[in-house]
Design an enzyme around this catalytic site. Structure first.
Site, PDB file in Angstrom:
ATOM      1  N   LEU A 184       0.863  -1.171   0.000  1.00 33.31           N
ATOM      2  CA  LEU A 184       0.000   0.000   0.000  1.00 33.31           C
ATOM      3  C   LEU A 184       0.905   1.228   0.000  1.00 33.31           C
ATOM      4  CD1 LEU A 184      -2.692  -0.889   2.725  1.00 33.31           C
ATOM      5  CD2 LEU A 184      -2.958  -1.009   0.241  1.00 33.31           C
ATOM      6  N   ASP A 185       0.462   2.294  -0.647  1.00 34.10           N
ATOM      7  CA  ASP A 185       1.249   3.513  -0.648  1.00 34.10           C
ATOM      8  C   ASP A 185       1.350   4.085   0.763  1.00 34.10           C
ATOM      9  OD1 ASP A 185       1.419   3.293  -3.412  1.00 34.10           O
ATOM     10  OD2 ASP A 185      -0.393   4.497  -3.730  1.00 34.10           O
ATOM     11  N   LYS A 186       2.331   4.948   0.963  1.00 36.70           N
ATOM     12  CA  LYS A 186       2.595   5.531   2.281  1.00 36.70           C
ATOM     13  C   LYS A 186       1.342   6.142   2.912  1.00 36.70           C
ATOM     14  CE  LYS A 186       5.417   9.098   4.555  1.00 36.70           C
ATOM     15  NZ  LYS A 186       6.488  10.101   4.357  1.00 36.70           N
ATOM     16  N   ARG A 221      -5.013   5.613  -8.016  1.00 32.28           N
ATOM     17  CA  ARG A 221      -4.701   7.042  -8.077  1.00 32.28           C
ATOM     18  C   ARG A 221      -4.486   7.497  -9.520  1.00 32.28           C
ATOM     19  NH1 ARG A 221       0.332   7.105  -4.326  1.00 32.28           N
ATOM     20  NH2 ARG A 221       0.267   9.370  -4.663  1.00 32.28           N
TER      21      ARG A 221
END
Length: 308
Positions: A140-142, A241
């Protein structure tokens, strides 16, 4: 300490890497690619002669000796980070990742990552991801909050990875995005690859790209914003995104793909991995885990409802 295993071949005309993968399955559960690397490094002999060709054919009564290498060491420091574990058994666990936490160490992020926390509280993690990403099946992204699967052993890791490839793990997200939707639901099918001018970003492109598919459903409409439920059939980097930016509905406060006039906030982008559903690869039981929205997410939704 290195281990040595000696095997006498009883079959004819079988490739060395295939034979060893099958023979070592119970004791070590190595993938064939891992066995091939062991062979190529000169750790296997047939009748006392070193063999480095993985596809070499073995003969009946061949005596095969394999040196099992020691696991690679890591310089990643274990840390007590109080990871929120929402499911755990002897094969895997699921973490509800908090905001602004990087999954694994990299440039500029040597501590405070999910991996640092895992090493600080787990005895066993799969090695398939290498020493820098033990146990990490997907990322997962930050600034993306929510559910993340971690494998405790290599067998489970390989099975989960294949399940992702075969679309057998359902992953559902919630996002707050800019703009209003005329439709109630839809599908975005657009290939994703590296951005031509900024290699740190991804983009929808037909150059060196891979197929990507995202489905969305409108949950609530606001003034110039929408709450979406999303699911992905492919797992490309930054997929949701990038796709939402592509259709001119970027995630609110996305620091990379969002609106340029937005001011960065401590919370960051409003994207949450809300649900995981799959059949456990070992126990065959259904796993169905939900994660509630972070408080900051609910506060923003309430504010938008009041502004309608």
């Amino acid at each position: 300490m290195q281990k040595t295993k000696i095997i006498e071949a009883k079959e004819n005309h079988k490739r060395l890497d295939i034979f060893l993968t099958e023979e070592l399955k119970d004791d070590f559960d190595f993938s064939r690619s891992m066995v091939q690397k062991i062979i190529e490094k000169g750790n296997v002999t047939i009748n006392q002669e070193v063999v480095t060709i993985a596809k070499k054919t073995i003969e009946p009564n061949d005596i095969i000796e394999i040196i099992i290498p020691e696991p690679e060491s890591t310089e990643i420091e274990p840390e007590k980070l109080d990871l929120k574990i929402v499911y755990e058994d002897q094969d895997l666990l699921i973490i509800d990742k908090e905001n602004n936490m990087v999954v694994h160490p990299g440039a500029g992020n040597k501590s405070g990552t999910v991996v640092n926390g895992l090493l600080g509280q787990m005895q066993n993690l799969s090695s398939i991801g290498g020493v820098e990403r033990p146990g990490i099946v997907h990322r997962l992204d930050k600034q993306t909050t929510g559910l993340l699967i971690v494998a405790k052993n290599d067998k489970t890791h390989r099975l989960l990875t294949q399940m992702l490839v075969d679309h057998q793990i359902y992953k559902e997200y919630i996002a707050l995005v800019w703009g209003e939707f005329e439709e109630n639901e839809g599908v975005i099918e657009a290939p994703i690859g590296r951005h031509e001018n900024d290699r740190k970003k991804m983009s929808v492109t037909h150059t060196n790209s891979k197929y990507a598919k995202t489905s969305f459903k409108v949950l609530e409409r606001f003034n110039n914003a929408t709450l979406l439920q999303l699911s992905i059939e492919t797992g490309r980097t930054h997929q949701i995104r990038v796709h939402l930016n592509f259709i001119k509905h970027p995630v609110i406060n996305d620091p990379v793909y969002g609106r340029k006039n937005e001011k960065p906030t401590a919370f960051g982008q409003y994207l949450h991995a809300a649900k995981l559903m799959f059949i456990h690869p070992i126990t065959k039981q259904e796993i169905n885990i939900n994660s509630p929205l972070p408080e900051e997410f609910n506060v923003m939704i309430k504010k938008m409802e009041e502004d309608k």
